[in-house]
Enzyme design. Structure first.
Site, PDB file in Angstrom:
ATOM      1  N   HIS A 162       0.811  -1.220   0.000  1.00  0.00           N
ATOM      2  CA  HIS A 162       0.000   0.000   0.000  1.00  0.00           C
ATOM      3  C   HIS A 162       0.840   1.265   0.000  1.00  0.00           C
ATOM      4  O   HIS A 162       0.330   2.346  -0.305  1.00  0.00           O
ATOM      5  CB  HIS A 162      -0.987  -0.009   1.187  1.00  0.00           C
TER       6      HIS A 162
ATOM      7  N   ASP B  65       0.088  -7.669   1.062  1.00  0.00           N
ATOM      8  CA  ASP B  65       0.434  -6.269   1.307  1.00  0.00           C
ATOM      9  C   ASP B  65       1.945  -6.096   1.409  1.00  0.00           C
ATOM     10  O   ASP B  65       2.441  -5.319   2.240  1.00  0.00           O
ATOM     11  CB  ASP B  65      -0.252  -5.728   2.568  1.00  0.00           C
TER      12      ASP B  65
ATOM     13  N   SER C  20       4.744   2.299   8.093  1.00  0.00           N
ATOM     14  CA  SER C  20       4.402   1.165   7.233  1.00  0.00           C
ATOM     15  C   SER C  20       5.598   0.754   6.374  1.00  0.00           C
ATOM     16  O   SER C  20       6.202   1.587   5.692  1.00  0.00           O
ATOM     17  CB  SER C  20       3.229   1.525   6.322  1.00  0.00           C
TER      18      SER C  20
END
Length: 484
Positions: free
Chosen positions: A127, A157, A232
């Site tokens: 993402h 992901d 992230s």
């Protein structure tokens, strides 16, 4: 005489009795309060113990954690009032003419990544770079490089990048994330809110979290180390400086850290990195069976002491499960000695195995535990997928469709659906998007015609009727639509 002697020695006896009682009480108290090793508070014995710090671990790992900058160009059509078609209004208000003239703008996103090899291979979250036209990474020493996207895997992901630049680069090694235990100390390193490289410390709060909803393979490490937006793709490391997870998500009502962060286990990250080395495509093994969770009622019916494992509910012909002898009502309780607690943990344990190997299932059948070796094979493409982007004006305009097969079904996360035409993706702003079509929707019937192939569906869209009558399957349910 006896009375006299008894009266004479009575005070002395009382004194001796009181003294003896006191000694016994003292001995008992001393035995009760004697500190155990677990209760001892130790004073630091040397300078090294006084200066106990995580700094050596941070110095080892920090150079391998990078900032990831992703950008993409977005074309928007500007809505212009019809008045500005008139040259007078354009000259007076200084506005450009032309209705719907496209405007181009650049969207950017910021995340973190981890260098996992000396040649500059970086692993990050999908993402973080989704839809990116360009990716750039910044090292901890402030050097910046462009990077190529080697692999993107939305289902996990995760994504793999390759730095354009001469190495060698500082990198980290993978730890065995299966050996983690609740209570282990971990460090999270990343770039929260874009403020620069930041280190936070915490413990492993829980393992095998399956209700996170970030990836198709729900199996996360939970930690209370502060993780915030921008973290992230960053590193979660143990006290030896090895990578135990990729920081991915947080549970938050405010957008900041609430002490509940989640990381993808290093075992999954290693699997995706190996796929990047072996051709840039993730190839997962296909079982050819469906399973369901064992609840308290099922456990009681199977005479289990507690709910455990997953129950096999279907076995497909000509599949690895069928060839291995797996049967409906078999209870799978472990894969390669690792406990299976629900369908999510089962999917994680099986999906991270390499194609071409054999995996041992521990199965309960008829009250007996048996070991069943299962061959790890890719899902077959029994019919060509024949992917087509539908461009004719119709409810499917802007959708990419494919012919279903075990391979396509596995890629899209559809269980046991091997026939028909499925929507693989939908362009934003397209007719299909506006109608509500989603990836995974199966087009069964269009205008009373059973849709058997992508070619057939494309032909149907070339002769649009006044009314479109559709039958679409989603999540096992058929919906009938009528669109004018």
């Amino acid at each position: 005489m006896r009375l006299a002697n008894s009266n004479r020695f009575r005070p002395l006896c009382r004194i001796l009795l009181a003294t003896l009682t006191g000694l016994l009480a003292t001995a008992t108290f001393a035995q009760t309060v004697e500190p155990t090793p677990a209760d001892l508070r130790l004073i630091p014995q040397n300078e090294a113990q006084i200066k106990l710090s995580f700094a050596p671990v941070v110095k080892q790992v920090a150079p391998a954690v990078v900032n990831v900058y992703a950008s993409r160009k977005v074309v928007q059509r500007q809505r212009v009032s019809p008045f500005f078609e008139d040259p007078f209004f354009r000259r007076f208000f200084g506005q450009p003419g032309g209705s719907g003239r496209p405007r181009e703008r650049v969207e950017s996103s910021l995340g973190s990544g981890v260098i996992i090899s000396a040649d500059g291979t970086v692993i990050t979250n999908h993402h973080v770079i989704k839809g990116a036209d360009a990716v750039r990474v910044a090292l901890s020493d402030r050097r910046e490089f462009d990077a190529d996207i080697v692999l993107m895997d939305e289902r996990t992901d995760l994504a793999v990048l390759k730095i354009r630049g001469e190495g060698p680069y500082e990198h980290v090694s993978f730890a065995n994330s299966d050996s983690l235990e609740v209570g282990d100390i971990v460090l999270a390193i990343g770039n929260p809110f874009g403020v620069g490289q930041t280190v936070t410390q915490g413990i492993v709060s829980a393992l095998a979290r399956t209700q996170v909803g970030v990836t198709d393979f729900q199996f996360f490490i939970q930690t209370d180390a502060a993780i915030n937006p921008g973290n992230s793709g960053g590193a979660l490391v143990d006290m030896t400086g090895k990578l135990v997870g990729i920081n991915t998500a947080i549970f938050s009502r405010s957008g900041g850290s609430n002490g509940i962060g989640f990381a993808i286990p290093a075992h999954m990250a290693r699997f995706v990195a190996q796929a990047a080395d072996q051709g840039g495509k993730v190839r997962r093994p296909w079982l050819g069976a469906t399973v369901q969770m064992v609840n308290a009622e099922i456990a009681e019916a199977l005479s289990l002491e507690r709910p455990r494992g997953v129950l096999v509910t279907a076995v497909f012909d000509d599949s690895p499960a069928h060839d291995a002898g797996l049967k409906v009502s078999d209870l799978v309780i472990a894969i390669e000695g690792k406990e299976v607690i629900d369908p999510n943990s089962f999917g994680y344990r099986f999906a991270t195995k390499m194609i071409g190997e054999t995996s041992e299932f521990l199965v309960v059948r008829g009250g007996q535990e048996i070991a069943i070796p299962v061959s790890l094979q890719p899902a077959p493409e029994t019919v060509p997928r024949d992917a087509r982007v539908l461009r004719e004006y119709s409810p499917f305009e802007g959708a990419t469709v494919m012919n279903l097969s075990p391979a396509v079904s596995e890629e899209l996360g559809l269980e046991g659906l091997f026939e028909g035409v499925v929507i693989a993706s939908v362009n934003r702003g397209s007719a299909a998007n506006q109608v509500g079509m989603r990836p995974g929707d199966i087009i069964r019937v269009v205008n009373n015609q059973k849709v058997e192939s992508t070619r057939m569906l494309e032909t149907i869209t070339k002769t649009p009727p006044r009314v479109w009558r559709l039958e679409v399957e989603r999540d096992g349910k058929i919906s009938k639509l009528e669109l004018r």
